[in-house]
Design an enzyme around this catalytic site. Sequence first.
Site, PDB file in Angstrom:
ATOM      1  N   GLU A 188      55.649  75.617  57.964  1.00 21.00           N
ATOM      2  CA  GLU A 188      55.373  74.876  56.727  1.00 21.00           C
ATOM      3  C   GLU A 188      53.879  74.847  56.415  1.00 21.00           C
ATOM      4  O   GLU A 188      53.470  74.955  55.254  1.00 21.00           O
ATOM      5  CB  GLU A 188      55.914  73.442  56.826  1.00 21.00           C
ATOM      6  CG  GLU A 188      57.438  73.328  56.778  1.00 21.00           C
ATOM      7  CD  GLU A 188      58.158  73.653  58.092  1.00 21.00           C
ATOM      8  OE1 GLU A 188      57.459  73.865  59.109  1.00 21.00           O
ATOM      9  OE2 GLU A 188      59.397  73.691  58.107  1.00 21.00           O
ATOM     10  N   LYS A 217      75.223  83.127  69.030  1.00 20.07           N
ATOM     11  CA  LYS A 217      75.461  81.953  68.204  1.00 20.07           C
ATOM     12  C   LYS A 217      76.964  81.867  67.912  1.00 20.07           C
ATOM     13  O   LYS A 217      77.584  82.880  67.594  1.00 20.07           O
ATOM     14  CB  LYS A 217      74.645  82.081  66.902  1.00 20.07           C
ATOM     15  CG  LYS A 217      73.965  80.781  66.507  1.00 20.07           C
ATOM     16  CD  LYS A 217      72.883  80.932  65.463  1.00 20.07           C
ATOM     17  CE  LYS A 217      72.671  79.575  64.798  1.00 20.07           C
ATOM     18  NZ  LYS A 217      71.431  79.424  64.088  1.00 20.07           N
ATOM     19  N   ARG A 269      55.387  68.299  57.515  1.00 18.68           N
ATOM     20  CA  ARG A 269      54.690  69.176  58.474  1.00 18.68           C
ATOM     21  C   ARG A 269      53.429  69.813  57.874  1.00 18.68           C
ATOM     22  O   ARG A 269      52.504  70.167  58.591  1.00 18.68           O
ATOM     23  CB  ARG A 269      55.661  70.269  58.850  1.00 18.68           C
ATOM     24  CG  ARG A 269      55.852  70.892  60.149  1.00 18.68           C
ATOM     25  CD  ARG A 269      55.242  70.455  61.374  1.00 18.68           C
ATOM     26  NE  ARG A 269      56.083  69.829  62.351  1.00 18.68           N
ATOM     27  CZ  ARG A 269      56.953  70.436  63.139  1.00 18.68           C
ATOM     28  NH1 ARG A 269      57.083  71.734  63.093  1.00 18.68           N
ATOM     29  NH2 ARG A 269      57.670  69.758  63.990  1.00 18.68           N
TER      30      ARG A 269
HETATM   31  C1  LIG Z   1      59.890  71.678  60.887  1.00 19.65           C
HETATM   32  C2  LIG Z   1      61.279  72.171  60.616  1.00 19.65           C
HETATM   33  N1  LIG Z   1      61.473  73.138  59.684  1.00 19.65           N
HETATM   34  C3  LIG Z   1      62.709  73.578  59.424  1.00 19.65           C
HETATM   35  C4  LIG Z   1      63.789  73.064  60.090  1.00 19.65           C
HETATM   36  C5  LIG Z   1      65.189  73.509  59.739  1.00 19.65           C
HETATM   37  N2  LIG Z   1      65.822  74.168  60.875  1.00 19.65           N
HETATM   38  C6  LIG Z   1      66.653  73.541  61.701  1.00 19.65           C
HETATM   39  S1  LIG Z   1      67.294  74.496  62.889  1.00 19.65           S
HETATM   40  C7  LIG Z   1      66.451  75.816  62.301  1.00 19.65           C
HETATM   41  C8  LIG Z   1      66.609  77.149  62.968  1.00 19.65           C
HETATM   42  C9  LIG Z   1      66.253  77.070  64.389  1.00 19.65           C
HETATM   43  O1  LIG Z   1      66.532  78.303  64.973  1.00 19.65           O
HETATM   44  P1  LIG Z   1      66.637  78.371  66.548  1.00 19.65           P
HETATM   45  O2  LIG Z   1      65.572  77.545  67.142  1.00 19.65           O
HETATM   46  O3  LIG Z   1      66.671  79.786  66.917  1.00 19.65           O
HETATM   47  O4  LIG Z   1      68.003  77.642  66.874  1.00 19.65           O
HETATM   48  P2  LIG Z   1      69.497  78.200  66.725  1.00 19.65           P
HETATM   49  O5  LIG Z   1      70.108  77.418  65.626  1.00 19.65           O
HETATM   50  O6  LIG Z   1      69.464  79.652  66.477  1.00 19.65           O
HETATM   51  O7  LIG Z   1      70.142  77.870  68.025  1.00 19.65           O
HETATM   52  C10 LIG Z   1      65.697  75.493  61.180  1.00 19.65           C
HETATM   53  C11 LIG Z   1      64.861  76.427  60.411  1.00 19.65           C
HETATM   54  C12 LIG Z   1      63.544  72.046  61.032  1.00 19.65           C
HETATM   55  N3  LIG Z   1      64.516  71.443  61.690  1.00 19.65           N
HETATM   56  N4  LIG Z   1      62.292  71.629  61.278  1.00 19.65           N
HETATM   57 MG   LIG Z   2      68.175  81.085  67.333  1.00 14.40          MG
END
Ligand SMILES: Cc1ncc(C[n+]2csc(CCOP(=O)(O)OP(=O)(O)O)c2C)c(N)n1
Ligand SMILES: [Mg+2]
Length: 600
Positions: A353, A268, A381
């Site tokens: 969720e 990241k 959700r």
């Molecule tokens: C349903 C839902 N819950 C929470 C989020 C908030 N959210 C956005 S990105 C994220 C983390 C995603 O992690 P990852 O898929 O590993 O992506 P990275 O940022 O590490 O590349 C979260 C929890 C969301 N977008 N949608």
């Molecule tokens: Mg990730």
Amino acid sequence: MNIKSRNLGQLEELCSDIRERIIDVVSRNGGHFSSTLGAVELTVAMHKVFDVQKDPFIFDVSHQCYPHKLLTGRWEEFETIRQFRGLSGFTKPKESSADYFVAGHSSTSISLAVGAAKAIKLKKEKRIPVVMIGDGSMTAGMVYEALNELGDIKLPVVIILNDNEMSIAKPIGSISKYLSKILAGKFYQSFREKIDRNIIQKLPEGATYIAKKIEESMKLITPGIIFEEMGIDYIGPIDGHNLEEIIETLEIAKAMNKPVIVHARTVKGKGYSIAEGQHEHWHGVGPFNKDNGEFIKKVSAKSATAVFADALVNLATKYDNVVGVTAAMPSGTGIDKLMKEFPTRFWDVAIAEQHAVTSMAAMAKEGFKPYITIYSTFLQRGYDQIIHDVCLMSLPVVFAIDRAGIVGNDGETHQGAFDISYLRFLPNMVLFAPRDEETLNLAIEYSYTLDKPCAIRYPRGAFTPLSFKATAFEFGKAELLKEGTSNKLFIGYGAGVSRACETQELHKEDIAILDLRFVKPLDKELLKQLSKKYNDWYIFSDSQKQGGVGSAILEFLNEEKININLTSFEYEDHFIEHGDTKVVEESLGLLPSLLVNKIN
Ligand SMILES: Cc1ncc(C[n+]2csc(CCOP(=O)(O)OP(=O)(O)O)c2C)c(N)n1
Ligand SMILES: [Mg+2]
Ligand SMILES: CC(=O)[C@@H](O)[C@H](O)COP(=O)(O)O
């Protein structure tokens, strides 16, 4: 930009240019920084191997899509990302045909790919959906619903698992542990040894032969890989920043003509050393000085989130049956503070969720007082769970709804517009809202005493300070903040109260102001009394008009056959775009200076 004809060296140069552009623009505009920097090589490889003109490119959450935007005719416009009327920070088909789907909420990508793959088959076309999904997004239930079907119907889909071992915060749960274990293992080396790059490159493009070879190798390397057990081929882990290796692996995956997961290890924040690694605060950023990584801080008042977290700490200190949960947003909801102070009573359950709601329903049944701390948009959700598992049993679960109203630059996928409308008609549910910091404290205290499900909403950022002395919440009781001499009554709900006050100050008449406090149940007695004195009512609330606060009051007036002119300043029947919150509110005509004119 024609990527297809570029050689490896040129593509690597392109990756550097993309990074430079992202660092430059995001340091000025803010945005999803470290996720997008970590996905540069994977995205360039996707564009090299697949055809964005015909293959559905599906980005999960799509907060990592900046390189894709830059590669699809938006290099100059990228300057405007996340600004009002500028590019969205997420994929958006209205913005470009290269964006297959709207996203913003996580873990929808594999379902979209399954749907697309079925359609492609029925249409007898030669296209293949390609997905990019992060390890954090692999924690949500929807992913496994989609994989369950995909492993059975075996339609060709390539899933790039972009694994940086981070969600926004540290990823949670056994799936994350499992993925980390794979990354930590020696598979990668063995894989490189077994699949000789030169041999594969010299093979004719015979998909079945290559597929067989891969399969044979994978069996040796990755016994028991969970995806294989589900009927989906697995390749990896590969180095998600080694362009040559990614391109080669994606070529193989594409040729296999069946569902394949390509597991790529990424960092990241890659390419901006200060952000590289597992630094949560580089996930989504405001403007910063790109030379030293210092954030350009605006001096601002304490956020509603921080006020809420402190209030909940007090409550949890007083009562040891107070417990709480977040679905992967510990710092965003302020619950990280409680997870530190009360590590056995507050949990991050990952992007889950639905599970968050239902598991807390059971805790309520067991005599605990659960606080589900969640953004308005993400609570959507867990909707069936609210009805089926909480409201039907009338369990005393508290929904602490953050990011209610306009959230700003994230835009239409994230606006907290709908919670009042979707919660108000649920039997047993109580809805109330604080108008400022002090009343948020009181609301949290009051919520503990309620023996029913309830939802409290508060905005992103800080409340506008108000000078009214706060009184304790009482079930279904509104609070008349001031009488007026005109026949107008301003009714505010939550953060809408301060907008009502500001509008009153700008208006030449002396107007009465009511803090509604409860939109369910309404304070019918007080509303009846007020209807005798004031008959032009104006509603101020950061919520959807349909089913919102104005609707609730209209239903009551209609039932009681009370004749009032009612105007609601809530959100109209369309999705609200992204941009600075004040600018967006201005475009909606919701700033006090504009409301005064409307009222006149
Ligand atoms: C349903 C839902 N819950 C929470 C989020 C908030 N959210 C956005 S990105 C994220 C983390 C995603 O992690 P990852 O898929 O590993 O992506 P990275 O940022 O590490 O590349 C979260 C929890 C969301 N977008 N949608
Ligand atoms: Mg990730
Ligand atoms: C992509 C996503 O869903 C989150 O990163 C979100 O943008 C966070 O929003 P806040 O900045 O309001 O916490």
